[in-house]
Design a protein around this motif. Sequence first.
Motif, short mmCIF file in Angstrom:
data_model
loop_
_atom_site.label_atom_id
_atom_site.label_comp_id
_atom_site.label_asym_id
_atom_site.label_seq_id
_atom_site.Cartn_x
_atom_site.Cartn_y
_atom_site.Cartn_z
N GLY A 1 -16.54 63.61 17.70
CA GLY A 1 -16.95 64.84 17.04
C GLY A 1 -18.45 65.09 17.00
O GLY A 1 -18.90 66.04 16.38
N CYS A 2 -19.24 64.22 17.63
CA CYS A 2 -20.70 64.44 17.66
C CYS A 2 -21.02 65.78 18.30
O CYS A 2 -21.90 66.52 17.84
CB CYS A 2 -21.41 63.34 18.45
SG CYS A 2 -20.82 61.67 18.16
N ALA A 3 -20.29 66.07 19.40
CA ALA A 3 -20.56 67.29 20.16
C ALA A 3 -20.31 68.53 19.31
O ALA A 3 -20.90 69.59 19.53
CB ALA A 3 -19.69 67.32 21.42
N HIS A 4 -19.43 68.40 18.32
CA HIS A 4 -19.12 69.49 17.41
C HIS A 4 -20.39 70.04 16.74
O HIS A 4 -20.53 71.24 16.54
CB HIS A 4 -18.13 68.96 16.36
CG HIS A 4 -17.67 69.98 15.38
ND1 HIS A 4 -16.78 70.96 15.72
CD2 HIS A 4 -17.98 70.17 14.08
CE1 HIS A 4 -16.56 71.71 14.66
NE2 HIS A 4 -17.27 71.26 13.66
N CYS A 5 -21.28 69.16 16.39
CA CYS A 5 -22.53 69.58 15.72
C CYS A 5 -23.73 69.59 16.67
O CYS A 5 -24.64 70.39 16.51
CB CYS A 5 -22.85 68.66 14.55
SG CYS A 5 -21.67 68.79 13.19
N HIS A 6 -23.73 68.67 17.62
CA HIS A 6 -24.91 68.54 18.49
C HIS A 6 -24.72 69.25 19.83
O HIS A 6 -25.64 69.28 20.64
CB HIS A 6 -25.25 67.07 18.71
CG HIS A 6 -25.73 66.39 17.46
ND1 HIS A 6 -26.96 66.64 16.89
CD2 HIS A 6 -25.13 65.50 16.64
CE1 HIS A 6 -27.09 65.91 15.79
NE2 HIS A 6 -26.00 65.22 15.61
N LYS B 1 -25.06 73.54 13.36
CA LYS B 1 -24.77 72.43 12.46
C LYS B 1 -25.59 71.18 12.70
O LYS B 1 -25.60 70.26 11.87
CB LYS B 1 -23.29 72.06 12.58
CG LYS B 1 -22.41 73.17 12.15
CD LYS B 1 -20.97 72.77 12.29
CE LYS B 1 -20.13 73.92 11.76
NZ LYS B 1 -18.76 73.61 11.62
N GLY B 2 -26.23 71.09 13.86
CA GLY B 2 -26.99 69.88 14.15
C GLY B 2 -28.07 70.13 15.18
O GLY B 2 -27.94 71.02 16.01
#
Length: 132
Positions: A46-51, A60-61
């Motif tokens: 889920g890192c890609a979700h924000c970054h 979000k990131g």
Amino acid sequence: MIPHLKSFTAGAALAVLLAALPPCSFAADKNKAAEEAGAILFRGKGCAHCHGDDLAGTKKGPSLANIDKDKQWTLERITYQILNGGQKMPPFADSVTDEEAAQLVAYLRAKHRPVLPPPAPGTPPPPDPPAR
Ligand code: HEC
């Protein structure tokens, strides 16, 4: 015949030979495997979700695209950020193993980051990141 020419030629030939040898290709392969695993985790955890899928950042990131060049983001600091989170980033210590964290760091710090193919149609979206 100039007396020193022979040894000079031999030295030059040796230098060319050494320069042509790949620098420790075994370690490079191992690193590449970690970088690729990290790329998959970046999407899967889920890192890609924000970054962003391409690390360019979202609302979000922040962007992580230049984190490999940013000297303040050492290996230790990136690992710490992943495991403990930040002000708005959730901690991943419970959902990422130490090895996975190392792979994520390898991916983020890679000189040539592996690019994953887009997910196949019908692939379920990654789970929601842990709540803060
Ligand atoms: C819910 C959104 C969110 C998710 C999910 C998330 N991050 Fe972050 N991340 C942030 C935000 C926001 C920051 C900026 C610092 C802060 O507020 O925590 C950040 C900062 C970072 C930083 C430091 C870079 C900087 O400029 O601050 C790294 C490295 C990082 N994230 C990696 C990851 C990795 C790897 C994952 C997946 C394991 C991940 N993040 C998942 C939101 C997120």
